[in-house]
Design an enzyme around this catalytic site. Structure first.
Site, PDB file in Angstrom:
ATOM      1  N   ILE A 160       0.821  -1.216   0.000  1.00 10.19           N
ATOM      2  CA  ILE A 160       0.000   0.000   0.000  1.00 10.19           C
ATOM      3  C   ILE A 160       0.858   1.271   0.000  1.00 10.19           C
ATOM      4  O   ILE A 160       0.411   2.316  -0.490  1.00 10.19           O
ATOM      5  CB  ILE A 160      -0.994  -0.017   1.183  1.00 10.19           C
ATOM      6  CG1 ILE A 160      -2.139   0.973   0.938  1.00 10.19           C
ATOM      7  CG2 ILE A 160      -0.281   0.252   2.510  1.00 10.19           C
ATOM      8  CD1 ILE A 160      -3.303   0.816   1.894  1.00 10.19           C
TER       9      ILE A 160
ATOM     10  N   ASN B 127      -2.072   1.480  15.670  1.00  8.73           N
ATOM     11  CA  ASN B 127      -2.575   1.192  17.020  1.00  8.73           C
ATOM     12  C   ASN B 127      -2.899   2.522  17.696  1.00  8.73           C
ATOM     13  O   ASN B 127      -2.572   3.585  17.166  1.00  8.73           O
ATOM     14  CB  ASN B 127      -1.581   0.355  17.824  1.00  8.73           C
ATOM     15  CG  ASN B 127      -0.243   1.041  17.980  1.00  8.73           C
ATOM     16  OD1 ASN B 127      -0.183   2.176  18.452  1.00  8.73           O
ATOM     17  ND2 ASN B 127       0.830   0.394  17.569  1.00  8.73           N
TER      18      ASN B 127
ATOM     19  N   GLY C 179       3.754  -4.710  10.904  1.00  3.88           N
ATOM     20  CA  GLY C 179       2.831  -4.880   9.782  1.00  3.88           C
ATOM     21  C   GLY C 179       2.800  -3.679   8.867  1.00  3.88           C
ATOM     22  O   GLY C 179       3.830  -3.066   8.571  1.00  3.88           O
ATOM     23  N   VAL C 180       1.605  -3.319   8.444  1.00  3.97           N
ATOM     24  CA  VAL C 180       1.463  -2.230   7.480  1.00  3.97           C
ATOM     25  C   VAL C 180       1.908  -0.895   8.088  1.00  3.97           C
ATOM     26  O   VAL C 180       2.459  -0.033   7.397  1.00  3.97           O
ATOM     27  CB  VAL C 180       0.030  -2.197   6.901  1.00  3.97           C
ATOM     28  CG1 VAL C 180      -0.991  -1.755   7.915  1.00  3.97           C
ATOM     29  CG2 VAL C 180      -0.037  -1.350   5.648  1.00  3.97           C
ATOM     30  N   ASP C 181       1.694  -0.743   9.386  1.00  2.00           N
ATOM     31  CA  ASP C 181       2.093   0.483  10.088  1.00  2.00           C
ATOM     32  C   ASP C 181       3.613   0.681   9.990  1.00  2.00           C
ATOM     33  O   ASP C 181       4.097   1.772   9.635  1.00  2.00           O
ATOM     34  CB  ASP C 181       1.659   0.353  11.558  1.00  2.00           C
ATOM     35  CG  ASP C 181       1.694   1.658  12.324  1.00  2.00           C
ATOM     36  OD1 ASP C 181       1.820   2.721  11.697  1.00  2.00           O
ATOM     37  OD2 ASP C 181       1.590   1.605  13.551  1.00  2.00           O
TER      38      ASP C 181
ATOM     39  N   SER D  77      -7.148  -4.517  10.744  1.00  2.00           N
ATOM     40  CA  SER D  77      -7.370  -5.466  11.864  1.00  2.00           C
ATOM     41  C   SER D  77      -7.121  -6.934  11.516  1.00  2.00           C
ATOM     42  O   SER D  77      -7.204  -7.779  12.413  1.00  2.00           O
ATOM     43  CB  SER D  77      -8.787  -5.337  12.468  1.00  2.00           C
ATOM     44  OG  SER D  77      -8.875  -4.228  13.321  1.00  2.00           O
TER      45      SER D  77
ATOM     46  N   TYR E 237      -4.006  -8.015  14.698  1.00  2.00           N
ATOM     47  CA  TYR E 237      -5.223  -7.860  15.500  1.00  2.00           C
ATOM     48  C   TYR E 237      -6.224  -9.005  15.354  1.00  2.00           C
ATOM     49  O   TYR E 237      -7.219  -9.062  16.077  1.00  2.00           O
ATOM     50  CB  TYR E 237      -5.895  -6.514  15.202  1.00  2.00           C
ATOM     51  CG  TYR E 237      -5.250  -5.329  15.920  1.00  2.00           C
ATOM     52  CD1 TYR E 237      -4.084  -5.491  16.667  1.00  2.00           C
ATOM     53  CD2 TYR E 237      -5.824  -4.063  15.859  1.00  2.00           C
ATOM     54  CE1 TYR E 237      -3.491  -4.411  17.328  1.00  2.00           C
ATOM     55  CE2 TYR E 237      -5.237  -2.977  16.522  1.00  2.00           C
ATOM     56  CZ  TYR E 237      -4.080  -3.161  17.256  1.00  2.00           C
ATOM     57  OH  TYR E 237      -3.516  -2.093  17.911  1.00  2.00           O
TER      58      TYR E 237
HETATM   59  P1  ADP Z   1      -3.638  -4.914  12.354  1.00  2.00           P
HETATM   60  O1  ADP Z   1      -2.823  -4.681  13.606  1.00  2.00           O
HETATM   61  O2  ADP Z   1      -4.717  -3.872  12.149  1.00  2.00           O
HETATM   62  O3  ADP Z   1      -4.144  -6.308  12.258  1.00  2.00           O
HETATM   63  P2  ADP Z   1      -1.487  -5.461  10.416  1.00  2.00           P
HETATM   64  O4  ADP Z   1      -0.547  -4.485   9.845  1.00  2.00           O
HETATM   65  O5  ADP Z   1      -0.942  -6.538  11.285  1.00  2.00           O
HETATM   66  O6  ADP Z   1      -2.616  -4.595  11.165  1.00  2.00           O
HETATM   67  O7  ADP Z   1      -2.282  -6.168   9.248  1.00  2.00           O
HETATM   68  C1  ADP Z   1      -3.319  -5.576   8.505  1.00  2.00           C
HETATM   69  C2  ADP Z   1      -3.291  -6.117   7.090  1.00  2.00           C
HETATM   70  O8  ADP Z   1      -2.296  -5.414   6.337  1.00  2.00           O
HETATM   71  C3  ADP Z   1      -2.927  -7.607   6.973  1.00  2.00           C
HETATM   72  O9  ADP Z   1      -3.832  -8.203   6.058  1.00  2.00           O
HETATM   73  C4  ADP Z   1      -1.512  -7.585   6.429  1.00  2.00           C
HETATM   74  O10 ADP Z   1      -1.250  -8.716   5.617  1.00  2.00           O
HETATM   75  C5  ADP Z   1      -1.544  -6.345   5.572  1.00  2.00           C
HETATM   76  N1  ADP Z   1      -0.253  -5.689   5.246  1.00  2.00           N
HETATM   77  C6  ADP Z   1       0.942  -5.762   5.892  1.00  2.00           C
HETATM   78  N2  ADP Z   1       1.860  -4.984   5.270  1.00  2.00           N
HETATM   79  C7  ADP Z   1       1.229  -4.407   4.207  1.00  2.00           C
HETATM   80  C8  ADP Z   1       1.624  -3.508   3.162  1.00  2.00           C
HETATM   81  N3  ADP Z   1       2.863  -3.031   3.079  1.00  2.00           N
HETATM   82  N4  ADP Z   1       0.685  -3.149   2.233  1.00  2.00           N
HETATM   83  C9  ADP Z   1      -0.573  -3.602   2.303  1.00  2.00           C
HETATM   84  N5  ADP Z   1      -1.013  -4.448   3.261  1.00  2.00           N
HETATM   85  C10 ADP Z   1      -0.124  -4.850   4.195  1.00  2.00           C
END
Ligand code: ADP
Length: 164
Positions: free
Chosen positions: A11, A24, A32-34, A117, A121
């Site tokens: 993303i 969070n 993760g994505v954060d 999530s 999460y």
């Molecule tokens: P949460 O804590 O809200 O569960 P996560 O980051 O662990 O957040 O995961 C949320 C979603 O984002 C998951 O489906 C994960 O596979 C996805 N994800 C992780 N990295 C990326 C990225 N760089 N781009 C898009 N989606 C991602």
């Protein structure tokens, strides 16, 4: 109504007006994505996030995108999955609604969502995707383009089925 796309990939690289972060409630960074968004946007993002003093679950707050292609980042705080009877569906829907409102406020016409999530999460992917699709169909009327950006093919397939 917005055109809706399912995109497989990262993303942080999406050329849209705004991307949504799955943050969070501290907004001070995580995995993760954060983590990916903070690495790609640069250290200015953490400075901007500090000034927001956190965000409640089910809501979202905006920062600039800094080094990202996107102009804005909407940091949404999804619920941790505790079995589904602790208000998780309403809180997750709130994330999507507030991000669509922020898009209006900031004049963002294209918006990319991750699967909020569904990583650390633990929210079941099908249930989360159906909420995401429902809220975008209900509230995305003034958007030009909405993307569901999925990190893996299995998640993308869930969205594609729902959007058929
Ligand atoms: P949460 O804590 O809200 O569960 P996560 O980051 O662990 O957040 O995961 C949320 C979603 O984002 C998951 O489906 C994960 O596979 C996805 N994800 C992780 N990295 C990326 C990225 N760089 N781009 C898009 N989606 C991602």
């Amino acid at each position: 109504m917005a055109e809706i796309f399912v995109v497989e990939g990262d993303i942080t690289q999406r050329p849209v007006d705004a991307i949504v972060n799955a943050a969070n409630s501290s907004l001070l960074g995580g995995g993760g994505v954060d983590g990916a968004i903070h690495r790609a946007a640069g250290p200015e993002l953490l400075e901007a996030c500090r000034k927001l003093h956190g965000c409640p679950t089910g809501s979202a707050k905006a920062t600039p995108g800094f080094r990202l292609p996107a102009k804005w980042i909407f940091h949404a705080v999804g619920p941790v999955w505790h079995g589904g009877a602790s208000g998780e569906p309403e809180l997750l829907a709130g994330c999507y609604r507030v991000c669509l409102q922020l898009a209006q406020e900031f004049g963002a016409r294209s918006l990319a969502f991750p699967a909020i999530s569904t990583g650390i999460y633990g929210y079941p992917k099908e249930e989360a995707a159906s909420i995401a699709v429902r809220e975008v169909l209900a509230g995305g009327g003034s958007m030009e383009r909405v993307e569901f950006v999925c990190f893996d093919r299995a998640t993308a397939e869930i969205y594609r089925k729902l959007l058929k």
